[in-house]
Design a protein around this motif. Structure first.
Motif, mmCIF file in Angstrom:
data_model
loop_
_atom_site.group_PDB
_atom_site.id
_atom_site.type_symbol
_atom_site.label_atom_id
_atom_site.label_comp_id
_atom_site.label_asym_id
_atom_site.label_seq_id
_atom_site.Cartn_x
_atom_site.Cartn_y
_atom_site.Cartn_z
ATOM 1 N N MET A 121 54.389 15.807 1.537
ATOM 2 C CA MET A 121 54.975 16.239 0.271
ATOM 3 C C MET A 121 55.074 15.100 -0.742
ATOM 4 S SD MET A 121 57.928 18.855 1.643
ATOM 5 C CE MET A 121 58.354 19.375 -0.026
ATOM 6 N N ILE A 122 55.546 13.934 -0.311
ATOM 7 C CA ILE A 122 55.686 12.809 -1.242
ATOM 8 C C ILE A 122 54.327 12.254 -1.675
ATOM 9 C CG2 ILE A 122 56.453 10.403 -1.384
ATOM 10 C CD1 ILE A 122 59.033 11.285 0.006
ATOM 11 N N PRO A 123 53.404 11.966 -0.745
ATOM 12 C CA PRO A 123 52.105 11.450 -1.206
ATOM 13 C C PRO A 123 51.344 12.428 -2.097
ATOM 14 C CG PRO A 123 52.382 11.084 1.144
ATOM 15 C CD PRO A 123 53.505 11.987 0.719
ATOM 16 N N VAL A 124 51.332 13.709 -1.713
ATOM 17 C CA VAL A 124 50.539 14.699 -2.451
ATOM 18 C C VAL A 124 51.274 15.193 -3.697
ATOM 19 C CG1 VAL A 124 49.450 16.976 -2.328
ATOM 20 C CG2 VAL A 124 49.329 15.414 -0.373
ATOM 21 N N GLY A 125 52.573 15.469 -3.552
ATOM 22 C CA GLY A 125 53.315 16.083 -4.642
ATOM 23 C C GLY A 125 53.904 15.110 -5.644
ATOM 24 N N THR A 126 54.046 13.830 -5.261
ATOM 25 C CA THR A 126 54.690 12.867 -6.155
ATOM 26 C C THR A 126 53.811 11.659 -6.449
ATOM 27 O OG1 THR A 126 56.886 13.495 -5.341
ATOM 28 C CG2 THR A 126 56.700 11.378 -6.465
ATOM 29 N N VAL A 127 53.469 10.898 -5.409
ATOM 30 C CA VAL A 127 52.794 9.616 -5.607
ATOM 31 C C VAL A 127 51.429 9.796 -6.255
ATOM 32 C CG1 VAL A 127 51.837 7.600 -4.431
ATOM 33 C CG2 VAL A 127 54.033 8.562 -3.696
ATOM 34 N N LEU A 128 50.642 10.741 -5.777
ATOM 35 C CA LEU A 128 49.292 10.943 -6.292
ATOM 36 C C LEU A 128 49.301 11.140 -7.800
ATOM 37 C CD1 LEU A 128 46.249 11.489 -5.910
ATOM 38 C CD2 LEU A 128 46.825 13.893 -5.533
ATOM 39 N N PHE A 129 50.080 12.108 -8.267
ATOM 40 C CA PHE A 129 50.071 12.399 -9.694
ATOM 41 C C PHE A 129 50.662 11.268 -10.516
ATOM 42 C CE2 PHE A 129 52.106 13.869 -13.562
ATOM 43 C CZ PHE A 129 51.002 14.403 -14.220
ATOM 44 N N GLU A 130 51.811 10.747 -10.115
ATOM 45 C CA GLU A 130 52.494 9.740 -10.928
ATOM 46 C C GLU A 130 51.686 8.456 -11.039
ATOM 47 O OE1 GLU A 130 56.501 9.267 -9.551
ATOM 48 O OE2 GLU A 130 57.061 11.329 -10.066
ATOM 49 N N GLU A 131 51.023 8.056 -9.971
ATOM 50 C CA GLU A 131 50.212 6.846 -10.047
ATOM 51 C C GLU A 131 48.961 7.063 -10.898
ATOM 52 O OE1 GLU A 131 50.921 3.749 -9.088
ATOM 53 O OE2 GLU A 131 52.894 4.604 -8.692
ATOM 54 N N ILE A 132 48.304 8.200 -10.727
ATOM 55 C CA ILE A 132 47.155 8.509 -11.576
ATOM 56 C C ILE A 132 47.582 8.569 -13.041
ATOM 57 C CG2 ILE A 132 45.510 10.328 -12.209
ATOM 58 C CD1 ILE A 132 44.652 8.791 -9.743
ATOM 59 N N ALA A 133 48.735 9.172 -13.295
ATOM 60 C CA ALA A 133 49.195 9.344 -14.675
ATOM 61 C C ALA A 133 49.578 8.029 -15.325
ATOM 62 C CB ALA A 133 50.383 10.313 -14.698
#
Length: 243
Positions: A121-133
């Motif tokens: 949940m954290i890697p897919v739902g949070t970290v992935l998007f926020e770091e890309i963004a």
């Protein structure tokens, strides 16, 4: 090696593209926290959309921190940060005076639930998007017309503001924060939101330094997952230690 998209392909001017990314972040933040859209699909879809827009606008994979030559230093720095954060968290859980900082009701989970949260949940739902963004796409656009320190500061402040709505929703979840709120009285809610923004802005600056120092997005990804994902796992440990 990654190559820039041909200049014959249409793309938006950099200031316009930057503002479009910021507007998209505002919309996604509202959709997530006010409309309760599921981040397990919103995060990956949003990340892919932002990367596609960045490439269409002429940013190379290297400018996005994702060039092949950037993978090795990014993994090295990211792995080192994960190990360091793990040691700090372990000490925090074992010391009674700091253990309450890990007693968050959101992470009072069964082991399977904690692993699901930390590893999916954290890697897919949070970290992935926020770091890309913030450390990839926004970073790449800002780098076209600003100095490095301005890019780091702007992306970090926006990252801090990104956490206003989450802070409003979870102000009483952490035991240490809840105790501090009791002492602050009527100003507690504003203090918690302001503190969260400042704390996450500071975290954004550290992530920005890692992004700059390593040249790779993977370094800040490692730090982001470590602070969040390991936070869940060590939170589980803290609840068990506290009985």
């Amino acid at each position: 090696m990654s190559q820039a998209i041909p200049t014959s392909r249409p793309h938006a001017p950099t200031p316009v593209a930057t503002m479009a990314v910021v507007a998209a972040l505002v919309a996604i933040n509202l959709a997530n926290h006010l409309l309760n859209w599921d981040t397990l699909w919103l995060g990956p879809v949003g990340a892919v959309a932002l990367l596609a827009f960045a490439r269409w606008s002429g940013l190379t994979w290297a400018q996005l921190g994702l060039g092949r030559h950037q993978w090795r230093p990014g993994l090295r720095w990211g792995g080192g940060v994960i190990a360091l954060v793990g040691l700090v968290y372990l000490a925090g859980v074992l010391l009674p005076m700091t253990r309450s900082a890990f007693l968050d009701v959101r992470y009072h989970l069964a082991p399977a639930g904690a692993l699901m949260s930390a590893l999916i949940m954290i890697p897919v739902g949070t970290v992935l998007f926020e770091e890309i963004a913030f450390r990839s796409v926004l970073w790449g656009f800002l780098s076209r017309h600003a100095r490095v320190w301005q890019v780091a500061l702007a992306s970090s402040v926006l990252f801090g503001l990104w956490h206003v709505l989450p802070a409003m929703a979870s102000a009483g979840a952490n035991q240490a924060v809840a105790m501090a709120a009791i002492r602050l009285g009527p100003l507690a809610h504003l203090a918690i939101i302001g503190g969260t923004v400042l704390f996450t802005t500071a975290g954004g600056l550290v992530a920005a330094w890692l992004r700059r120092r390593s040249g790779s997005l993977l370094a800040s990804v490692g730090m982001h997952w470590a602070t969040n994902g390991l936070g869940v796992l060590f939170g589980l440990l803290a609840w068990h230690v506290a009985g």
